[in-house]
Motif scaffolding. Structure first.
Motif, short mmCIF file in Angstrom:
data_model
loop_
_atom_site.label_atom_id
_atom_site.label_comp_id
_atom_site.label_asym_id
_atom_site.label_seq_id
_atom_site.Cartn_x
_atom_site.Cartn_y
_atom_site.Cartn_z
N TYR A 33 0.83 -1.20 0.00
CA TYR A 33 0.00 0.00 0.00
C TYR A 33 0.87 1.25 0.00
CZ TYR A 33 -2.94 -3.60 2.24
OH TYR A 33 -3.61 -4.76 2.54
N TYR A 35 0.33 5.26 1.21
CA TYR A 35 -0.51 6.23 1.89
C TYR A 35 0.19 7.60 1.86
CZ TYR A 35 -2.77 2.24 4.30
OH TYR A 35 -3.45 1.09 4.61
N GLN A 37 0.10 11.12 4.46
CA GLN A 37 -0.37 11.60 5.75
C GLN A 37 -0.19 13.11 5.82
OE1 GLN A 37 1.61 10.21 9.40
NE2 GLN A 37 -0.40 10.08 10.38
N GLY A 40 -4.11 16.70 10.36
CA GLY A 40 -5.56 16.76 10.51
C GLY A 40 -6.34 15.85 9.58
N MET A 41 -5.63 15.12 8.70
CA MET A 41 -6.32 14.28 7.72
C MET A 41 -6.15 12.80 7.99
SD MET A 41 -7.71 16.40 5.64
CE MET A 41 -8.10 15.41 4.22
N GLY A 42 -5.18 12.43 8.77
CA GLY A 42 -4.94 11.01 8.95
C GLY A 42 -4.28 10.41 7.72
N LEU A 43 -4.13 9.12 7.74
CA LEU A 43 -3.53 8.40 6.62
C LEU A 43 -4.59 8.17 5.55
CD1 LEU A 43 -1.52 5.90 8.74
CD2 LEU A 43 -0.52 7.14 6.83
N TYR A 48 -2.93 0.68 -4.04
CA TYR A 48 -2.53 -0.53 -3.36
C TYR A 48 -2.38 -1.66 -4.37
CZ TYR A 48 -7.48 -1.87 -3.60
OH TYR A 48 -8.76 -2.19 -4.04
N PHE A 90 3.86 7.11 3.24
CA PHE A 90 4.18 5.84 3.89
C PHE A 90 3.81 4.68 2.99
CE2 PHE A 90 5.54 7.01 8.06
CZ PHE A 90 4.85 8.16 8.40
N GLN A 100 -0.66 -4.48 9.11
CA GLN A 100 0.14 -3.81 8.10
C GLN A 100 1.43 -3.31 8.75
OE1 GLN A 100 -1.85 -0.86 5.73
NE2 GLN A 100 -3.47 -2.27 5.10
N PHE A 102 4.62 -0.82 8.31
CA PHE A 102 4.91 0.42 7.60
C PHE A 102 6.41 0.67 7.46
CE2 PHE A 102 0.90 2.70 7.11
CZ PHE A 102 0.07 1.90 7.86
N GLY A 103 6.75 1.34 6.37
CA GLY A 103 8.10 1.85 6.22
C GLY A 103 8.27 3.14 7.00
N PRO A 104 9.49 3.69 7.05
CA PRO A 104 9.77 4.87 7.86
C PRO A 104 9.24 6.18 7.29
CG PRO A 104 11.71 4.21 6.68
CD PRO A 104 10.69 3.15 6.42
N TYR B 36 -3.49 1.46 16.30
CA TYR B 36 -2.10 1.64 15.96
C TYR B 36 -1.56 2.80 16.79
CZ TYR B 36 -1.86 -1.39 11.80
OH TYR B 36 -1.83 -2.47 10.95
N GLU B 43 6.72 6.01 11.78
CA GLU B 43 5.65 5.29 11.12
C GLU B 43 4.68 4.68 12.13
OE1 GLU B 43 8.75 4.35 11.43
OE2 GLU B 43 8.98 2.17 11.53
N PHE B 103 -8.09 4.67 8.31
CA PHE B 103 -7.46 5.21 9.50
C PHE B 103 -8.20 6.45 9.99
CE2 PHE B 103 -3.35 3.01 9.90
CZ PHE B 103 -3.34 2.30 8.71
N GLY B 104 -8.39 6.52 11.28
CA GLY B 104 -8.83 7.77 11.88
C GLY B 104 -7.66 8.74 11.90
N GLN B 105 -7.96 10.02 12.20
CA GLN B 105 -6.89 11.01 12.17
C GLN B 105 -5.99 10.93 13.39
OE1 GLN B 105 -8.99 14.83 11.99
NE2 GLN B 105 -8.57 15.13 14.15
#
Lengths: 111, 113
Positions: A33, A35, A37, A40-43, A48, A90, A100, A102-104, B36, B43, B103-105
């Motif tokens: 995947y 993403y 970020q 205020g929006m999240g991921l 994907y 990400f 899942q 995640f990478g850095p 998470y 991350e 995902f939530g914020q």
């Protein structure tokens, strides 16, 4: 195992430039995947892949393309970068619907 | 309406306090639920899955209420190291079982000495 790695870690682009972000995983995961970020929006899911040679659009795919030529790699391309694409990107991988990893992250600024 | 909603906080609590976060989701067909944790400029990493019967992992307890469509995370005896952003995550099973997560914020927790 390195897990999920991303290249580069940081990048500054000018509007209109192109670039490719590389994601690699060594866990033999089927799913990968991309993403972004934003505050205020999240991921938010960009694109994907459920397996080598397959890709699909996520929530915010416009302006991005992806390729999954090898199972372990997932590339995200920006053909003509715009300031709205300034974000933290990400990559993640998973074995089907499990956790899942995640990478850095890659911090991209488009001027 | 967002598919997954959280109070962004921040929640500022003293060490040793108990703190709870809630998260609501809009799709009643959601099947899997997770919390998470994301440290500043790092991350996200899986903290725990959330099961229908509720589950506990040390100082952390997660609960799911399908009828009201919310999940919760309770942290007891807060430590300074618990300071982070906690992301509520829901799996929306669609056609093909893609494993996509929503995902939530995030809710930011700051534990003070």
């Amino acid at each position: 195992n390195a897990g999920v790695t991303q290249t580069p870690k940081f990048r500054v682009l000018k509007t209109g430039q192109s670039m490719t972000l590389l994601c690699a995983q060594d866990m033999n995961h089927e799913y990968m995947y991309w993403y972004r970020q934003d505050p205020g929006m999240g991921l938010r899911l960009i694109h994907y892949s459920v397996g080598e040679g397959t890709t699909a659009k996520g929530e915010v795919p416009d302006g991005y393309n992806v390729s999954r030529l090898k199972k372990q790699n997932f590339l995200l391309g920006l053909e003509s970068a715009a300031p709205s694409q300034t974000s933290v990107y990400f990559c993640a991988s998973s074995r089907r619907i499990n956790e899942q990893f995640f990478g850095p992250g890659t911090r991209l600024t488009v001027l | 309406r967002k598919e997954v909603e959280q109070d962004p906080g921040p929640f500022n609590v003293p060490e040793g306090a108990t703190v709870a976060f809630n998260c609501t989701y809009s799709n009643s067909a959601s099947q899997s639920f997770f919390w998470y944790r994301q440290d500043c400029r790092k991350e996200p990493k899986l903290l725990m899955s959330v099961y229908s019967s509720g589950n506990e992992d040390g100082r952390f307890t997660a609960q799911l209420n399908r009828a009201s469509q919310y999940i919760s995370l309770l942290i007891r005896d807060s430590k300074l190291s618990d300071s982070a952003t906690y992301l509520c995550v829901v799996n929306m099973k669609g056609s093909g079982n893609t494993g996509k997560l929503i995902f939530g914020q995030g809710t930011t927790l700051q534990v003070k000495p």
